[in-house]
Structure formats: structure tokens, C-alpha cells
Write an enzyme that holds these catalytic residues in place. Structure first.
Site, PDB file in Angstrom:
ATOM      1  N   HIS A   1      13.240   5.182  13.907  1.00  0.00           N
ATOM      2  CA  HIS A   1      12.547   4.191  14.736  1.00  0.00           C
ATOM      3  C   HIS A   1      11.893   3.114  13.871  1.00  0.00           C
ATOM      4  O   HIS A   1      10.834   2.592  14.225  1.00  0.00           O
ATOM      5  CB  HIS A   1      11.510   4.878  15.623  1.00  0.00           C
ATOM      6  CG  HIS A   1      12.111   5.805  16.629  1.00  0.00           C
ATOM      7  ND1 HIS A   1      12.530   5.403  17.885  1.00  0.00           N
ATOM      8  CD2 HIS A   1      12.399   7.124  16.545  1.00  0.00           C
ATOM      9  CE1 HIS A   1      13.029   6.429  18.532  1.00  0.00           C
ATOM     10  NE2 HIS A   1      12.961   7.492  17.752  1.00  0.00           N
TER      11      HIS A   1
ATOM     12  N   GLU B   1      -0.849  12.080   2.988  1.00  0.00           N
ATOM     13  CA  GLU B   1      -1.715  12.267   1.832  1.00  0.00           C
ATOM     14  C   GLU B   1      -0.989  11.918   0.532  1.00  0.00           C
ATOM     15  O   GLU B   1      -1.569  11.289  -0.362  1.00  0.00           O
ATOM     16  CB  GLU B   1      -2.218  13.719   1.789  1.00  0.00           C
ATOM     17  CG  GLU B   1      -3.048  14.079   0.564  1.00  0.00           C
ATOM     18  CD  GLU B   1      -4.336  13.293   0.428  1.00  0.00           C
ATOM     19  OE1 GLU B   1      -4.951  13.359  -0.655  1.00  0.00           O
ATOM     20  OE2 GLU B   1      -4.746  12.602   1.387  1.00  0.00           O
TER      21      GLU B   1
ATOM     22  N   ARG C   1     -18.112   6.248  -8.435  1.00  0.00           N
ATOM     23  CA  ARG C   1     -18.306   5.694  -7.102  1.00  0.00           C
ATOM     24  C   ARG C   1     -17.588   4.352  -6.922  1.00  0.00           C
ATOM     25  O   ARG C   1     -17.382   3.901  -5.808  1.00  0.00           O
ATOM     26  CB  ARG C   1     -19.811   5.506  -6.822  1.00  0.00           C
ATOM     27  CG  ARG C   1     -20.568   6.808  -6.711  1.00  0.00           C
ATOM     28  CD  ARG C   1     -22.059   6.573  -6.677  1.00  0.00           C
ATOM     29  NE  ARG C   1     -22.491   5.867  -5.489  1.00  0.00           N
ATOM     30  CZ  ARG C   1     -22.898   6.452  -4.371  1.00  0.00           C
ATOM     31  NH1 ARG C   1     -22.898   7.768  -4.283  1.00  0.00           N
ATOM     32  NH2 ARG C   1     -23.302   5.746  -3.340  1.00  0.00           N
TER      33      ARG C   1
ATOM     34  N   LYS D   1      -2.267   8.992  -2.067  1.00  0.00           N
ATOM     35  CA  LYS D   1      -2.569   9.209  -3.481  1.00  0.00           C
ATOM     36  C   LYS D   1      -1.820   8.209  -4.360  1.00  0.00           C
ATOM     37  O   LYS D   1      -2.369   7.652  -5.310  1.00  0.00           O
ATOM     38  CB  LYS D   1      -2.200  10.630  -3.896  1.00  0.00           C
ATOM     39  CG  LYS D   1      -3.170  11.671  -3.461  1.00  0.00           C
ATOM     40  CD  LYS D   1      -4.498  11.534  -4.183  1.00  0.00           C
ATOM     41  CE  LYS D   1      -5.621  12.068  -3.328  1.00  0.00           C
ATOM     42  NZ  LYS D   1      -5.988  11.275  -2.189  1.00  0.00           N
TER      43      LYS D   1
END
Length: 610
Positions: free
Chosen positions: A506, A483, A27, A487
Site C-alpha cells: 500500500h 524502533e 541531555r 534508532k
């Protein structure tokens, strides 16, 4: 976020609490501590840093006693330090508290308590809870905790014990931080997450918002904040103790990367019939005629789950011809979304306890929207509060950086899009059947990609010293660029940016030089020619191109510096394959840089407070 564990029973509490804390390391935390009632004495040990430091601190102590609480802290109020580590005590050091969440009105309460003579030892919001309970303790511990909770504002889970009541452990949950009771023979456990209980029990009772738990060795009782009794049977969790072990892998993250084919199979199992093409998801709680009556779908999620939702947008609009919005949950809850009964809101969360996503669900329901949750944890708050649920069946995910939960979420949004498409009848039934059939081939294709892990490790060694990465994708692969960049940032601490390839001119094109690796997601499909043009633009400016491309694509191989190949697949299913080399590249770079890939600095597995 912070991890809470508690124990009361026939064993020495310390023998249960320390292993449980270790199972909560994923956690994220910066300090740890434990409190044991030894006879009539309260003994407390704390350490800044890892649980190893706590174990060293208590190595020579005699911490006998069958009741205790312990904690891993992720700093919010007050820097990481010994003084700010939990447990926190009252003035007389008879009562100990551990806490996950935020007490929003702690400053006012602290001033009032200090004026009344209470002495504070820390900078935390948690310590005021111990002193509040102390003020009410003449009523007994359960009632004192209830009265203290009525004074608190915020979202929190709390565990508390009192040396004068060595036969009682009390926990309370208000708001999003979860709290779970574990049921054993002659013992009870308390934890902020089910993985803490692996190997001890699979029978749990999940506290609802606004509930207090009173635990003894013989049993437990639940009460609401107004004191009313609550009856709830325990639930058996399908995870076993082996799920929390590395099984020979050097890191949980790598183990979970390699578990992805099975996680996807499990998510498809009994929902997608590869022979008939039928999609059956009875747990959605919606009939086909309900799906036909929808005029919009709204995904809400955070982090990696948001990227899965972005893929879902392409799929639902393709197969169901239903307009789709995708919101970051923390933004959705602070605007005025236009919702009603014809909108389906789909919150996505691995844990089912993400604070912003839960708040978004509550807001959607308030506006009359129908809700279907996509999550991984059975019995989580998100699953309980939504009208329907599509469980991802990824199994327990220990690594902080999500891998198998992400691809299981991709499988779930594919199933949802196909179900919507079939029910609404706006797309070719033959195409849906063919997609379902091909979907069942994907887990085997994923396993083939994972066999290239060592090759990707050798490629990663070339880029360990890079300071920046740019990830480019188009269409359904733009979310995969986001993603992939996330990571790499999470586990290697290299700055990386995901960008829609068409927007490169851009702004990001100004960054490209011979030092910048550019990861271009370029499998065969409708945007193939466009992304190859972007690759040419990168090469014209001496950029280094790492291409994720279809096996056997000589055109890409001739243009790119490095190719990460994936098997040929339907464009709607390619994200399940593209994700894997991006995860492996990030993993191997992180390992080679000496980073803690399972517990990256400053990150928490589930964000249960704002």
C-alpha cells in the site's frame, strides 16, 4: 533538554559545576555557561558549542567563589549563540538566572519590562525572568523569585543567585521540568537531573511542582508558591559514580547495549518466580480483584517508550484478554479520551519527567482512571503522581538513544501482561508458568546475541553509504520495526521508515530498488510465512534484504542477502532478542559514518517541555 546545576558550599564552585555539566551532556545542548559570585562580584562566562569551548574560555580566569550556577542550553527561543546562552542577567549584572522550560507569556512580559526601562541582550524567554526578579529584589532573593514566578505562565525550572546575597542559592520548579537538591556535608547542590550529582552525593530531595528551594551551605528549605513551608526527607539514590563512566567502552551507547542482559534480570528479580510461575508486583497498588474488574487498558508514551507500549498491547491482549489502546502521549492529551474507574492507564517513560506523558497521566486521573507508571527513575514525577509504579531497574542511561531502558520496559510490560493474565484467570496457568520460566532464560540468550557485535559491525560497513532504509515487521514485531528505524535515524542521520509488512503493497513497495536495504524481522512464529512472502516481494524488485531470523533458519538464509540471527524463543519473548541486532546495526553504522552516537544532533534525552 537544558541542564541546570548549582552549588553552594566550602569548595570552589567551578570545580563542582563543570564536571556536573559534563554529566548532563547526554541531555543534548548547543551552548553552555557559568556564573560565580567571587566576593561581591558576579562573574559570568558563556560559550556557543560544547562544554570544551566553555572550559577554554575560562581557562585563564580566576573564578574563586563557593556559590555558582551553570547551564547547558537546548535552543527553544532564539538560535544557538553566545548572546542566547545562559546564564542571563538583570540590568545591573548583579543577578544571574538559568532556566529549563518555556515561559509562554514572555512576549507580553518583555514588552512591559522594556517599557519600564529594562534593557535586553538576548532573544530568549529566559532573560525576562532575571528582569522580573530584579524588579522585586527589594524583598530579598527568595521572595523576589516567588513573586516573579506568580507572573510567569508555562513549565519551567529556574536557578538564581544574587551577588548581594552570596550565601543563598534559590531554585524553583513549576510544571514538568525536574529540579533536584543534592545533600552534602557543609554543601548543597542543585540540578535538573540526578546524574549531575553522581560522585558528589546519593542523597537527594526532589522538588514537587510549584515548590521553591532556598539553599545555603548548611541546609535547605522548601516553600510553596504561596509561601508555606514544606518538609520532605531526602531519598537515597541507588546509582553510584561508576554508572556514569564508560568502563572501557568507546561510547556510552555501546556500554548500555551490553548492559541489557543485566538490566532485564534486575527488572525480573523478585517479581517473577521461575519455579512457581508466580508474578508478584506489590508496588502496582492494585489487588487482583481490582485487575479482574478492569474493562480496558490504555498505554500512553512517547518515542521509544511508545514502541514498548505497542508490544505491551499484543501481550496484554494475549494473556489477559483485555482490550488495549496505545496512544502517543502528545496526542492523547489533546483529544477527549473515554476513561473511567474501570480503565487502567499505564504511562511509560524512562525519565519519568516527559512533559506530554505527565500531562497524559494528569488527564487520566482527572477522568477517574486508575494509573500505574512504568519508569526507570526512582522518585520521578511520573512515579510520584501515579497510583502505582513498576520500576524498570535499568540503571542510569547516558546515551540519548535509548537501548537498555527499552528492553527493560519490554520486560516490564511482559511482567504486567502476565500479572494481569494470572489475576483475571482467562489464560492457561500452565502457559503463564512456562512463559515465566522461559523469560528467565532470555538474559543469557541476549548475551549470546551481543557476542555477534563484531560480525554486525562488518555488515554495517556494507550500508554506510545508504541514504534510506525500510524496516518491516508483522504482529508483535511491527513495533520492533518502528524502533529499529528510529534508532538508525537518531544516531546515523539516515532516513529510515518502520512499516507493518502487510501494508508494504500500500505504498512503500514503490520505493524498493537495488539501492534500498530492507530490514525484515522474520523469526519463527505465527507470522513467519507472511513475512517470508514479503521478503520474496522485496527480492523480486531487486531490494536488499537484511533479515533478523531464528538461528539455523536455512529458508531465510537462502532468500536474504544478510541474516542477523537470534536464538529460538517463545514468540512473546522474541522482542527482547530482536531489539539487540537492530541496535547494534544502527550503532555501528552511526560510528562508521562519524556521527556522535551518544549525543546526536538536535536531540535531548528527556523532553521536559512540549
Amino acid at each position: 533538554m537544558c541542564g541546570i546545576v548549582g552549588y553552594i558550599g566550602h569548595r570552589d564552585a567551578i570545580s563542582v559545576l563543570i564536571p556536573a555539566l559534563r554529566r548532563l551532556e547526554y541531555r543534548g545542548y548547543d551552548s553552555a555557561g557559568v556564573a560565580i559570585v567571587n566576593g561581591t562580584r558576579l562573574e559570568v562566562w558563556k560559550a556557543s558549542g560544547k562544554i570544551t569551548q566553555l572550559e577554554e574560555a575560562i581557562a585563564t580566569a580566576s573564578l574563586a567563589g563557593g556559590i555558582g550556577i551553570a547551564h547547558t542550553r537546548w535552543a527553544t527561543h532564539g538560535r544557538p549563540s553566545h548572546a542566547n546562552a545562559h546564564p542571563h542577567l538583570d540590568c545591573r549584572s548583579r543577578l544571574a538566572v538559568v532556566h529549563n522550560g518555556i515561559i509562554e507569556n514572555y512576549r507580553d512580559l518583555r514588552r512591559a519590562l522594556a517599557a519600564a526601562g529594562h534593557r535586553f541582550r538576548s532573544e530568549t524567554d529566559t532573560e525576562i525572568v532575571a528582569h522580573l526578579i530584579e524588579d522585586y529584589s527589594t524583598d530579598g532573593l527568595p521572595e523576589a523569585v516567588l513573586r516573579a514566578a506568580r507572573d510567569l505562565r508555562g513549565a519551567y525550572a529556574i536557578a538564581c543567585l544574587d551577588a548581594r546575597m552570596p550565601d543563598t542559592l534559590v531554585g524553583i520548579r513549576c510544571g514538568s521540568p525536574p529540579l533536584v537538591i543534592g545533600v552534602g556535608k557543609g554543601e548543597r547542590f542543585l540540578a535538573s537531573d540526578i546524574p549531575a550529582l553522581l560522585g558528589e552525593t546519593r542523597d537527594v530531595v526532589v522538588l514537587e511542582d510549584g515548590e521553591l528551594a532556598i539553599l545555603t551551605a548548611a541546609g535547605s528549605a522548601l516553600r510553596t508558591l504561596d509561601g508555606a513551608s514544606v518538609r520532605r526527607a531526602s531519598t537515597t539514590i541507588p546509582w553510584d559514580a561508576d554508572a556514569g563512566e564508560k568502563a572501557g567502552y568507546p561510547h556510552f551507547m555501546l556500554k548500555e547495549i551490553f548492559e541489557q542482559p543485566e538490566a532485564v534480570r534486575n527488572t525480573l528479580r523478585d517479581r517473577a518466580d521461575r519455579h512457581t510461575g508466580e508474578i508478584r508486583i506489590p508496588e502496582l497498588g492494585l489487588r487482583d480483584r481490582d485487575l479482574v474488574g478492569l474493562n480496558r487498558l490504555c498505554f500512553v508514551a512517547c518515542g521509544t517508550s511508545w514502541h514498548a507500549a505497542l508490544v505491551g498491547k499484543y501481550l496484554v491482549e494475549t494473556f489477559a484478554r483485555l482490550p488495549v489502546e496505545v496512544d502517543v502521549a502528545s496526542e492523547f492529551r489533546y483529544r477527549q479520551p473515554v476513561l473511567d474507574g474501570r480503565v487502567l492507564t499505564v504511562p511509560i517513560s524512562q525519565s519519568g519527567e516527559t512533559a506530554d506523558t505527565l500531562a497524559a497521566l494528569t488527564l487520566a486521573r482527572k477522568h477517574g482512571s486508575r494509573t500505574v507508571a512504568i519508569c526507570n527513575v526512582v522518585g520521578s514525577s511520573l512515579a510520584r503522581e501515579a497510583d502505582g509504579v513498576l520500576y524498570t531497574r535499568a540503571g542510569i542511561e547516558i546515551g540519548v538513544a535509548s537501548t537498555k531502558a527499552f528492553t527493560a520496559q519490554l520486560a516490564a510490560v511482559i511482567l504486567l501482561a502476565l500479572k494481569l493474565g494470572a489475576a483475571r484467570g482467562l489464560h492457561s496457568p500452565e502457559l503463564i508458568r512456562e512463559t515465566v520460566k522461559r523469560l528467565w532464560d532470555v538474559p543469557d540468550l541476549m548475551a549470546g546475541v551481543l557476542e555477534r557485535s563484531d560480525e554486525i559491525s562488518a555488515i554495517a560497513a556494507r550500508f554506510v553509504q545508504s541514504g534510506n532504509f525500510l524496516y518491516l515487521g508483522r504482529g508483535i514485531h511491527y513495533p520492533l520495526a518502528l524502533e529499529g528505524a528510529l534508532k538508525l535515524k537518531e544516531i546515523s542521520y539516515i532516513h529510515a521508515e518502520g512499516y507493518p509488512a502487510g501494508e508494504m503493497k500500500h505504498g512503500p513497495i514503490a520505493l524498493i530498488d537495488r539501492h534500498l536495504p530492507v530490514v525484515a524481522i522474520a523469526p519463527e512464529g505465527p507470522t513467519y510465512e507472511k513475512i517470508t512472502s514479503n521478503i520474496e516481494e522485496v527480492k523480486a524488485r531487486d531490494g536488499i534484504v537484511i533479515a533478523v531470523a531464528t538461528e539455523g533458519d536455512d529458508e531465510i538464509r537462502n532468500r536474504a542477502d544478510v541474516v542477523l540471527p537470534i536464538p529460538r524463543a517463545l514468540v512473546w519473548l522474541q522482542p527482547l532478542l530482536v531489539a539487540l541486532p537492530l541496535q547494534l546495526l544502527a550503532y555501528h553504522i552511526g560510528v562508521l559514518r562519524g556521527c556522535d552516537v551518544d549525543q546526536p544532533r538536535n536531540l535531548a534525552k528527556s523532553v521536559t517541555v512540549e
